[in-house]
Write a protein that holds these residues in place. Structure first.
Motif, PDB file in Angstrom:
ATOM      1  N   LEU A  85     -25.706  79.658  12.114  1.00 50.82           N
ATOM      2  CA  LEU A  85     -25.578  81.023  11.599  1.00 50.82           C
ATOM      3  C   LEU A  85     -26.935  81.683  11.432  1.00 50.82           C
ATOM      4  O   LEU A  85     -27.103  82.871  11.728  1.00 50.82           O
ATOM      5  CB  LEU A  85     -24.838  81.018  10.263  1.00 50.82           C
ATOM      6  CG  LEU A  85     -23.331  80.813  10.328  1.00 50.82           C
ATOM      7  CD1 LEU A  85     -22.759  80.678   8.923  1.00 50.82           C
ATOM      8  CD2 LEU A  85     -22.665  81.941  11.058  1.00 50.82           C
ATOM      9  N   ASP A  86     -27.910  80.943  10.967  1.00 45.78           N
ATOM     10  CA  ASP A  86     -29.257  81.492  10.813  1.00 45.78           C
ATOM     11  C   ASP A  86     -29.833  81.908  12.160  1.00 45.78           C
ATOM     12  O   ASP A  86     -30.468  82.957  12.290  1.00 45.78           O
ATOM     13  CB  ASP A  86     -30.181  80.480  10.129  1.00 45.78           C
ATOM     14  CG  ASP A  86     -29.808  80.268   8.665  1.00 45.78           C
ATOM     15  OD1 ASP A  86     -29.145  81.149   8.079  1.00 45.78           O
ATOM     16  OD2 ASP A  86     -30.182  79.211   8.119  1.00 45.78           O
TER      17      ASP A  86
ATOM     18  N   GLN B 187     -24.785  76.014   9.028  1.00 52.19           N
ATOM     19  CA  GLN B 187     -25.656  77.025   8.448  1.00 52.19           C
ATOM     20  C   GLN B 187     -26.820  77.318   9.396  1.00 52.19           C
ATOM     21  O   GLN B 187     -27.226  78.466   9.534  1.00 52.19           O
ATOM     22  CB  GLN B 187     -26.163  76.555   7.080  1.00 52.19           C
ATOM     23  CG  GLN B 187     -26.990  77.609   6.363  1.00 52.19           C
ATOM     24  CD  GLN B 187     -26.186  78.853   6.024  1.00 52.19           C
ATOM     25  OE1 GLN B 187     -25.013  78.768   5.676  1.00 52.19           O
ATOM     26  NE2 GLN B 187     -26.811  80.008   6.121  1.00 52.19           N
ATOM     27  N   ASN B 188     -27.330  76.276  10.033  1.00 52.44           N
ATOM     28  CA  ASN B 188     -28.443  76.447  10.966  1.00 52.44           C
ATOM     29  C   ASN B 188     -28.048  77.352  12.130  1.00 52.44           C
ATOM     30  O   ASN B 188     -28.821  78.225  12.543  1.00 52.44           O
ATOM     31  CB  ASN B 188     -28.908  75.078  11.458  1.00 52.44           C
ATOM     32  CG  ASN B 188     -30.232  75.157  12.176  1.00 52.44           C
ATOM     33  OD1 ASN B 188     -30.972  76.114  12.015  1.00 52.44           O
ATOM     34  ND2 ASN B 188     -30.528  74.140  12.967  1.00 52.44           N
TER      35      ASN B 188
ATOM     36  N   ARG C  85     -28.019  85.139  13.228  1.00 54.88           N
ATOM     37  CA  ARG C  85     -28.482  86.295  12.455  1.00 54.88           C
ATOM     38  C   ARG C  85     -29.888  86.723  12.857  1.00 54.88           C
ATOM     39  O   ARG C  85     -30.200  87.908  12.862  1.00 54.88           O
ATOM     40  CB  ARG C  85     -28.440  85.964  10.972  1.00 54.88           C
ATOM     41  CG  ARG C  85     -27.046  85.895  10.418  1.00 54.88           C
ATOM     42  CD  ARG C  85     -27.041  85.557   8.948  1.00 54.88           C
ATOM     43  NE  ARG C  85     -25.686  85.427   8.464  1.00 54.88           N
ATOM     44  CZ  ARG C  85     -25.263  84.462   7.666  1.00 54.88           C
ATOM     45  NH1 ARG C  85     -26.114  83.541   7.223  1.00 54.88           N
ATOM     46  NH2 ARG C  85     -24.012  84.402   7.289  1.00 54.88           N
TER      47      ARG C  85
END
Length: 76
Positions: A4-5, A1-2, A8
């Protein structure tokens, strides 16, 4: 998730900036669809190429092996 953040956070601002630039350069004109682009010749005649001579640049054996090694690194 990190990860992907992070992705983005970089992509969204860059995309928004590109959209603003394209909108300002178009000045309200609608975009036209691009034609297909091809590097291949549309009409190929082997007889046109029969008289073409390519330049030859002699290389030392060391240069030849260096160039060959670099090409192999790229394409293999």
């Amino acid at each position: 998730q990190n990860e992907l953040d992070k992705y983005r956070s970089v992509i969204r601002p860059a995309t928004q900036q590109a959209q603003k630039q394209s909108a300002s350069t178009l000045q309200g004109e609608p975009r036209t669809k691009r034609q297909a682009i091809s590097a291949e010749p549309t009409a190929f005649d082997i007889q046109d190429l029969s008289h073409v001579t390519l330049p030859f640049y002699p290389k030392s054996p060391q240069s030849f092996h260096n160039i060959r090694g670099r090409i192999l690194l790229v394409f293999l």
